[in-house]
Design a protein around this motif. Structure first.
Motif, PDB file in Angstrom:
ATOM      1  N   ILE A   8       0.843  -1.205   0.000  1.00 41.52           N
ATOM      2  CA  ILE A   8       0.000   0.000   0.000  1.00 41.52           C
ATOM      3  C   ILE A   8       0.872   1.247   0.000  1.00 41.52           C
ATOM      4  O   ILE A   8       0.599   2.206  -0.726  1.00 41.52           O
ATOM      5  CB  ILE A   8      -0.968  -0.008   1.202  1.00 41.52           C
ATOM      6  CG1 ILE A   8      -2.013  -1.105   1.015  1.00 41.52           C
ATOM      7  CG2 ILE A   8      -1.646   1.345   1.362  1.00 41.52           C
ATOM      8  CD1 ILE A   8      -2.927  -1.312   2.197  1.00 41.52           C
ATOM      9  N   GLU A   9       1.939   1.230   0.800  1.00 38.22           N
ATOM     10  CA  GLU A   9       2.858   2.375   0.835  1.00 38.22           C
ATOM     11  C   GLU A   9       3.488   2.608  -0.534  1.00 38.22           C
ATOM     12  O   GLU A   9       3.605   3.748  -0.979  1.00 38.22           O
ATOM     13  CB  GLU A   9       3.943   2.151   1.881  1.00 38.22           C
ATOM     14  CG  GLU A   9       3.447   2.211   3.297  1.00 38.22           C
ATOM     15  CD  GLU A   9       4.528   1.868   4.308  1.00 38.22           C
ATOM     16  OE1 GLU A   9       5.717   1.849   3.938  1.00 38.22           O
ATOM     17  OE2 GLU A   9       4.164   1.612   5.456  1.00 38.22           O
ATOM     18  N   LYS A  10       3.897   1.516  -1.182  1.00 30.66           N
ATOM     19  CA  LYS A  10       4.498   1.638  -2.510  1.00 30.66           C
ATOM     20  C   LYS A  10       3.484   2.209  -3.496  1.00 30.66           C
ATOM     21  O   LYS A  10       3.809   3.108  -4.277  1.00 30.66           O
ATOM     22  CB  LYS A  10       4.994   0.292  -3.001  1.00 30.66           C
ATOM     23  CG  LYS A  10       5.593   0.364  -4.397  1.00 30.66           C
ATOM     24  CD  LYS A  10       5.894  -0.979  -4.964  1.00 30.66           C
ATOM     25  CE  LYS A  10       6.345  -0.788  -6.403  1.00 30.66           C
ATOM     26  NZ  LYS A  10       6.173  -1.960  -7.198  1.00 30.66           N
ATOM     27  N   ASN A  11       2.268   1.687  -3.463  1.00 29.32           N
ATOM     28  CA  ASN A  11       1.220   2.191  -4.360  1.00 29.32           C
ATOM     29  C   ASN A  11       0.949   3.669  -4.123  1.00 29.32           C
ATOM     30  O   ASN A  11       0.804   4.442  -5.072  1.00 29.32           O
ATOM     31  CB  ASN A  11      -0.072   1.390  -4.193  1.00 29.32           C
ATOM     32  CG  ASN A  11       0.022   0.000  -4.772  1.00 29.32           C
ATOM     33  OD1 ASN A  11       0.990  -0.351  -5.445  1.00 29.32           O
ATOM     34  ND2 ASN A  11      -0.965  -0.812  -4.487  1.00 29.32           N
ATOM     35  N   LEU A  49       3.974  10.262  -6.884  1.00 27.87           N
ATOM     36  CA  LEU A  49       4.978  10.661  -7.876  1.00 27.87           C
ATOM     37  C   LEU A  49       4.337  10.837  -9.248  1.00 27.87           C
ATOM     38  O   LEU A  49       4.688  11.762  -9.987  1.00 27.87           O
ATOM     39  CB  LEU A  49       6.101   9.622  -7.954  1.00 27.87           C
ATOM     40  CG  LEU A  49       6.977   9.477  -6.707  1.00 27.87           C
ATOM     41  CD1 LEU A  49       7.995   8.366  -6.903  1.00 27.87           C
ATOM     42  CD2 LEU A  49       7.646  10.785  -6.343  1.00 27.87           C
ATOM     43  N   PHE A  50       3.392   9.972  -9.564  1.00 28.93           N
ATOM     44  CA  PHE A  50       2.679  10.055 -10.840  1.00 28.93           C
ATOM     45  C   PHE A  50       1.955  11.388 -10.962  1.00 28.93           C
ATOM     46  O   PHE A  50       1.963  12.009 -12.025  1.00 28.93           O
ATOM     47  CB  PHE A  50       1.706   8.877 -10.954  1.00 28.93           C
ATOM     48  CG  PHE A  50       0.964   8.809 -12.251  1.00 28.93           C
ATOM     49  CD1 PHE A  50       1.632   8.555 -13.439  1.00 28.93           C
ATOM     50  CD2 PHE A  50      -0.404   8.976 -12.286  1.00 28.93           C
ATOM     51  CE1 PHE A  50       0.943   8.472 -14.643  1.00 28.93           C
ATOM     52  CE2 PHE A  50      -1.101   8.897 -13.485  1.00 28.93           C
ATOM     53  CZ  PHE A  50      -0.419   8.653 -14.667  1.00 28.93           C
ATOM     54  N   ILE A 100      11.764   5.485 -13.497  1.00 30.21           N
ATOM     55  CA  ILE A 100      11.849   6.830 -14.071  1.00 30.21           C
ATOM     56  C   ILE A 100      11.249   7.853 -13.110  1.00 30.21           C
ATOM     57  O   ILE A 100      11.829   8.917 -12.871  1.00 30.21           O
ATOM     58  CB  ILE A 100      11.156   6.889 -15.454  1.00 30.21           C
ATOM     59  CG1 ILE A 100      11.987   6.126 -16.488  1.00 30.21           C
ATOM     60  CG2 ILE A 100      10.909   8.314 -15.904  1.00 30.21           C
ATOM     61  CD1 ILE A 100      11.263   5.864 -17.794  1.00 30.21           C
ATOM     62  N   LEU A 101      10.100   7.529 -12.533  1.00 26.68           N
ATOM     63  CA  LEU A 101       9.474   8.444 -11.570  1.00 26.68           C
ATOM     64  C   LEU A 101      10.384   8.671 -10.374  1.00 26.68           C
ATOM     65  O   LEU A 101      10.532   9.810  -9.896  1.00 26.68           O
ATOM     66  CB  LEU A 101       8.125   7.887 -11.102  1.00 26.68           C
ATOM     67  CG  LEU A 101       7.005   7.860 -12.129  1.00 26.68           C
ATOM     68  CD1 LEU A 101       5.769   7.168 -11.544  1.00 26.68           C
ATOM     69  CD2 LEU A 101       6.644   9.256 -12.606  1.00 26.68           C
ATOM     70  N   GLN A 152      12.859  16.549  -6.665  1.00 30.33           N
ATOM     71  CA  GLN A 152      12.317  16.564  -5.303  1.00 30.33           C
ATOM     72  C   GLN A 152      11.024  17.376  -5.157  1.00 30.33           C
ATOM     73  O   GLN A 152      10.779  17.992  -4.126  1.00 30.33           O
ATOM     74  CB  GLN A 152      13.375  17.029  -4.313  1.00 30.33           C
ATOM     75  CG  GLN A 152      14.564  16.105  -4.276  1.00 30.33           C
ATOM     76  CD  GLN A 152      15.540  16.421  -3.177  1.00 30.33           C
ATOM     77  OE1 GLN A 152      15.396  17.397  -2.450  1.00 30.33           O
ATOM     78  NE2 GLN A 152      16.545  15.589  -3.034  1.00 30.33           N
ATOM     79  N   LEU A 153      10.183  17.331  -6.151  1.00 30.42           N
ATOM     80  CA  LEU A 153       8.906  18.054  -6.082  1.00 30.42           C
ATOM     81  C   LEU A 153       7.994  17.469  -5.009  1.00 30.42           C
ATOM     82  O   LEU A 153       7.371  18.198  -4.240  1.00 30.42           O
ATOM     83  CB  LEU A 153       8.196  18.028  -7.438  1.00 30.42           C
ATOM     84  CG  LEU A 153       8.904  18.707  -8.596  1.00 30.42           C
ATOM     85  CD1 LEU A 153       8.093  18.545  -9.873  1.00 30.42           C
ATOM     86  CD2 LEU A 153       9.151  20.170  -8.300  1.00 30.42           C
ATOM     87  N   TYR A 154       7.906  16.150  -4.963  1.00 30.55           N
ATOM     88  CA  TYR A 154       7.038  15.496  -3.977  1.00 30.55           C
ATOM     89  C   TYR A 154       7.564  15.709  -2.562  1.00 30.55           C
ATOM     90  O   TYR A 154       6.801  16.037  -1.652  1.00 30.55           O
ATOM     91  CB  TYR A 154       6.912  14.009  -4.300  1.00 30.55           C
ATOM     92  CG  TYR A 154       6.073  13.239  -3.319  1.00 30.55           C
ATOM     93  CD1 TYR A 154       4.751  13.609  -3.054  1.00 30.55           C
ATOM     94  CD2 TYR A 154       6.586  12.138  -2.648  1.00 30.55           C
ATOM     95  CE1 TYR A 154       3.979  12.905  -2.157  1.00 30.55           C
ATOM     96  CE2 TYR A 154       5.812  11.421  -1.760  1.00 30.55           C
ATOM     97  CZ  TYR A 154       4.518  11.813  -1.509  1.00 30.55           C
ATOM     98  OH  TYR A 154       3.751  11.112  -0.608  1.00 30.55           O
TER      99      TYR A 154
END
Length: 113
Positions: free
Chosen positions: A3-6, A12-13, A62-63, A71-73
């Motif tokens: 869930i954390e990865k998703n 990031l998407f 890539i993301l 480092q936008l996120y």
């Protein structure tokens, strides 16, 4: 863990989707946002499940590379945390100051846009 990865990939998407190719964008959109299986995506694009899997894994990398460089996120999270702390402080010490509350609300809205 999954869930954390998703959640991370989805976040990031949101930031870097405009930098992806159409195919990368569509595969990730279908897989993460629309919850399609690899088989469903493969069928939709007339490719193998392995091709879809490889493309998704490459796009995730890539993301992460974009995030490492730009480092936008990360910066978004830092600003959100600071705004939350500011809002809690103002709520606790200056709850009656409507102008101050309005300014914080505007900051939050600007960040959401």
């Amino acid at each position: 863990m999954e869930i954390e990865k998703n959640n991370r990939v989805n976040s990031l998407f949101e930031f870097y989707a405009p930098l992806l190719t159409k195919k990368q964008y569509h595969y990730l959109q279908l897989y993460y946002a629309d919850d399609y299986s690899l088989g469903e995506i493969a069928e939709e694009f007339s490719v193998s499940r392995q091709a879809v899997y490889d493309n998704i894994k490459r796009t995730e990398k890539i993301l992460e590379d974009y995030e490492q460089k730009l480092q936008l996120y990360r910066n978004f999270q830092i600003r959100n945390n600071a705004t939350d702390r500011l809002q809690a402080y103002v709520q606790q010490h200056y709850a009656q100051d409507q102008q101050l509350m309005q300014l914080i609300s505007e900051l939050e809205q600007d960040e959401a846009d």
